[in-house]
Design a protein around this motif. Sequence first.
Motif, PDB file in Angstrom:
ATOM      1  N   LYS A   1     -11.365   4.735  -9.280  1.00  0.00           N
ATOM      2  CA  LYS A   1     -10.787   5.061 -10.575  1.00  0.00           C
ATOM      3  C   LYS A   1      -9.567   4.177 -10.809  1.00  0.00           C
ATOM      4  N   THR A   2      -9.145   4.058 -12.049  1.00  0.00           N
ATOM      5  CA  THR A   2      -7.878   3.404 -12.328  1.00  0.00           C
ATOM      6  C   THR A   2      -6.749   4.298 -11.827  1.00  0.00           C
ATOM      7  N   ASP A   3      -5.553   3.757 -11.732  1.00  0.00           N
ATOM      8  CA  ASP A   3      -4.419   4.555 -11.268  1.00  0.00           C
ATOM      9  C   ASP A   3      -4.190   5.765 -12.164  1.00  0.00           C
ATOM     10  N   ASP A   4      -4.260   5.557 -13.476  1.00  0.00           N
ATOM     11  CA  ASP A   4      -4.048   6.669 -14.407  1.00  0.00           C
ATOM     12  C   ASP A   4      -5.142   7.723 -14.250  1.00  0.00           C
TER      13      ASP A   4
ATOM     14  N   LYS B   1       0.824  -1.204   0.000  1.00  0.00           N
ATOM     15  CA  LYS B   1       0.000   0.000   0.000  1.00  0.00           C
ATOM     16  C   LYS B   1       0.856   1.252   0.000  1.00  0.00           C
ATOM     17  N   SER B   2       1.927   1.221   0.767  1.00  0.00           N
ATOM     18  CA  SER B   2       2.815   2.374   0.837  1.00  0.00           C
ATOM     19  C   SER B   2       3.460   2.642  -0.513  1.00  0.00           C
ATOM     20  N   GLU B   3       3.880   1.579  -1.188  1.00  0.00           N
ATOM     21  CA  GLU B   3       4.503   1.735  -2.505  1.00  0.00           C
ATOM     22  C   GLU B   3       3.502   2.311  -3.503  1.00  0.00           C
ATOM     23  N   TRP B   4       2.248   1.810  -3.466  1.00  0.00           N
ATOM     24  CA  TRP B   4       1.225   2.335  -4.366  1.00  0.00           C
ATOM     25  C   TRP B   4       0.987   3.821  -4.100  1.00  0.00           C
ATOM     26  N   CYS B   5       0.900   4.180  -2.832  1.00  0.00           N
ATOM     27  CA  CYS B   5       0.669   5.568  -2.437  1.00  0.00           C
ATOM     28  C   CYS B   5       1.803   6.467  -2.942  1.00  0.00           C
TER      29      CYS B   5
END
Length: 316
Positions: free
Chosen positions: A290-293, A181-185
């Motif tokens: 939403k998607t990441d983009d 989660k931290s990496e995604w953030c």
Amino acid sequence: MKRTIIYVFGPKRLSPQYSSNTELKLQEGGWLKIGQTSEENDNIDKWESAMVRINQEVRTGIPEVCQLFEVFEYPEQTGKTDDTVRSLLTDDIYNLECSKVHNQNIDKYEIRAGHEFVYGVTRSQVLNAIAKFERNLILDNYGKEGFDNLMQMIKDNNSGDSPLEINQDMDSSAEISTNKKSEWCDNLWNSVIDKIKSTIGSSISNPKGRPYINFNSPRRKDFFYDCGYSVRYGITTVTISTLNGEHAKKQMDEFIAKNDVLTQLPNLKLKQGTKQKNKWAWLITDTLDKTDDELVNWFADTILKFYSIFENIEGQ
């Protein structure tokens, strides 16, 4: 100690509208369910207990993915406390529509709705009904055994995490719970900053693993920008905020009126800090679904639009 727990949930797609205090119109598929459960295990908090009860709902009775919006708890109450709260919304403070009344006029082959639904409601109306309910509890229990415990629960109901607290650290413990989660953030905010850094004339604070970034207004004294998301409430938020109380609020309100800002940002909402009463924020919210983009683009586009509008000092 046995507790009575009141929960409020509604469609996930309407989470931004609920959190920004916009009416959930029945004509647009807007509704809230206000229900009740009980809990005897002190180790289970009110949110977990509410979810256990909600997950027992008949799946065929819920037509879409929903979001838990509010949870309140009290020492064990007799009777149907959720009915009392709903009646404050439909027959007392407000005259809102509800499924209980709609069910009284059905024809052959029409199917009754569950009796716990309220329509056309806003978040402030829910909180006002809870406030009156809690006031009545205080008056009824003042001086009686267990009063101190009741007051502590009421204080806790009014001091917990909220999507409108205008504090992007609200989900910090959840967001840094795992490395993934931290990496995604971090990747999210790094991508957003790459899109806005050439325009923003201030140093952008981007703490590792946190669900927010912020930066000071370079040209508007006492104002700063907060940008973040809440997993619990499923919302994204961009704000321009101040901690300088009524004086700064008045200045910003005058700027917004003079420059017809609401034409450019029709969904802009004004919120006062729940805990910090000298904090005011003008904000836009949207769904986190939403998607990441799409998330990167929404944050970047919204931040830059805010920046172009509110850094227009010539417009004052």
